[in-house]
Motif scaffolding. Structure first.
Motif, PDB file in Angstrom:
ATOM      1  N   TYR A   1      42.117 -51.224  -2.810  1.00 58.34           N
ATOM      2  CA  TYR A   1      41.707 -50.782  -1.831  1.00 58.34           C
ATOM      3  C   TYR A   1      40.657 -52.133  -1.369  1.00 58.34           C
ATOM      4  O   TYR A   1      41.325 -52.485  -0.049  1.00 58.34           O
TER       5      TYR A   1
ATOM      6  N   HIS B   1      42.341 -54.308   1.665  1.00 58.05           N
ATOM      7  CA  HIS B   1      41.444 -54.083   2.582  1.00 58.05           C
ATOM      8  C   HIS B   1      41.159 -55.586   3.472  1.00 58.05           C
ATOM      9  O   HIS B   1      41.160 -55.805   4.487  1.00 58.05           O
TER      10      HIS B   1
ATOM     11  N   TYR C   1      43.005 -51.228   7.407  1.00 55.69           N
ATOM     12  CA  TYR C   1      42.391 -49.910   6.388  1.00 55.69           C
ATOM     13  C   TYR C   1      43.393 -49.379   6.038  1.00 55.69           C
ATOM     14  O   TYR C   1      43.320 -48.607   5.270  1.00 55.69           O
ATOM     15  N   PHE C   2      44.116 -48.509   7.151  1.00 58.09           N
ATOM     16  CA  PHE C   2      44.875 -47.299   6.186  1.00 58.09           C
ATOM     17  C   PHE C   2      45.921 -47.964   5.595  1.00 58.09           C
ATOM     18  O   PHE C   2      46.366 -46.852   5.130  1.00 58.09           O
TER      19      PHE C   2
ATOM     20  N   TYR D   1      44.879 -47.819   2.294  1.00 57.18           N
ATOM     21  CA  TYR D   1      44.250 -47.019   1.600  1.00 57.18           C
ATOM     22  C   TYR D   1      45.406 -46.171   0.844  1.00 57.18           C
ATOM     23  O   TYR D   1      45.145 -46.148  -0.204  1.00 57.18           O
ATOM     24  N   THR D   2      46.705 -46.615   1.789  1.00 56.90           N
ATOM     25  CA  THR D   2      47.738 -45.777   1.018  1.00 56.90           C
ATOM     26  C   THR D   2      48.036 -46.765   0.255  1.00 56.90           C
ATOM     27  O   THR D   2      48.426 -45.561  -0.813  1.00 56.90           O
TER      28      THR D   2
ATOM     29  N   SER E   1      42.521 -37.863   3.862  1.00 56.87           N
ATOM     30  CA  SER E   1      43.668 -39.178   5.655  1.00 56.87           C
ATOM     31  C   SER E   1      42.433 -38.519   6.836  1.00 56.87           C
ATOM     32  O   SER E   1      42.301 -39.117   7.358  1.00 56.87           O
TER      33      SER E   1
ATOM     34  N   LEU F   1      39.089 -39.355   6.159  1.00 58.09           N
ATOM     35  CA  LEU F   1      39.026 -41.023   6.634  1.00 58.09           C
ATOM     36  C   LEU F   1      39.179 -41.177   7.969  1.00 58.09           C
ATOM     37  O   LEU F   1      37.821 -42.576   8.728  1.00 58.09           O
ATOM     38  N   VAL F   2      40.189 -41.243   8.359  1.00 57.74           N
ATOM     39  CA  VAL F   2      40.115 -41.143   9.969  1.00 57.74           C
ATOM     40  C   VAL F   2      39.206 -41.063  10.852  1.00 57.74           C
ATOM     41  O   VAL F   2      38.649 -41.166  11.612  1.00 57.74           O
TER      42      VAL F   2
ATOM     43  N   THR G   1      34.736 -49.095   6.701  1.00 54.85           N
ATOM     44  CA  THR G   1      36.207 -48.645   6.778  1.00 54.85           C
ATOM     45  C   THR G   1      36.225 -48.934   5.069  1.00 54.85           C
ATOM     46  O   THR G   1      37.370 -48.860   4.023  1.00 54.85           O
TER      47      THR G   1
ATOM     48  N   PRO H   1      36.635 -44.648   2.648  1.00 55.35           N
ATOM     49  CA  PRO H   1      37.131 -43.481   1.565  1.00 55.35           C
ATOM     50  C   PRO H   1      36.573 -42.720   0.207  1.00 55.35           C
ATOM     51  O   PRO H   1      37.481 -41.923   0.368  1.00 55.35           O
TER      52      PRO H   1
END
Length: 148
Positions: free
Chosen positions: A31, A35, A40-41, A44-45, A88, A91-92, A102, A106
Motif C-alpha cells: 500500500y 499510495h 489512495y483507494f 488500498y484495493t 472499505s 476507510l472511507v 490515508t 487502512p
C-alpha cells in the motif's frame, strides 16, 4: 452464555492473529509505495488483493492446518467480502468523515474487521464435520437363527 474456547481453538486464534500481523506487513509493504503512485483507494484495493492471496496460503497451511485446494482458493475471496466491506466502509469513514491520514486509516479499519474475518475464514477453510459426507457405522446387522 458461550463456553470458553478449547486450548486447540485458542492456539488457532493466536495463529490467526500472527497471520494477520504478517498480512498487515504485506499490505503495508504494497500500500505505502502504491499510495505515492495511485489514488489512495486504488492503492488500498491492489494491496488488499495481494495480501488476500498470501492470507489464503498462510491460513490454510499455518492457521487451520489444512491442505490448500483449488476449491478453497476459489471460495476464499467470499470469506473476504465481509472483511473488504467493513474495511472499505471504515476507510472511507475514517478518511472522509474523521479526516484521518490515508496512510494510517487502512490499519485502523483492518482492526475493526478482524472478528468478522476470523469467523468467515474459519467457516470456509475448516468446514464442520456436518458439511462433508457421513459414513456412520451403525449397529451390526441382526442375524436370525443360530446361536450368537
Amino acid at each position: 452464555m458461550r463456553a470458553l474456547p478449547t486450548p486447540g481453538r485458542r492456539c488457532q486464534i493466536v495463529r490467526f492473529a500472527a497471520v494477520g500481523g504478517v498480512n498487515t506487513l504485506t499490505f503495508s509493504a504494497c500500500y505505502l509505495p502504491l499510495h505515492r503512485l495511485l489514488p489512495y483507494f486504488a492503492a488500498y484495493t491492489a494491496a488488499f488483493v495481494t495480501s488476500m492471496v498470501g492470507s489464503f496460503f498462510l491460513n490454510t497451511c499455518f492457521t487451520y492446518r489444512t491442505r490448500p485446494t483449488w476449491t478453497k482458493f476459489l471460495l476464499f475471496p467470499l470469506t473476504q467480502v465481509t472483511n473488504y466491506g467493513v474495511q472499505s466502509a471504515g476507510l472511507v469513514a475514517l478518511v472522509g468523515w474523521c479526516g484521518m491520514n490515508t496512510a494510517v486509516a487502512p490499519l485502523v479499519a483492518a482492526l475493526c474487521a478482524l472478528p468478522f474475518s476470523y469467523l468467515v475464514s474459519r467457516r470456509i477453510l475448516r468446514p464442520s464435520a456436518r458439511t462433508g459426507p457421513t459414513t456412520k457405522a451403525g449397529p451390526p446387522p441382526v442375524r436370525s437363527g443360530g446361536p450368537a
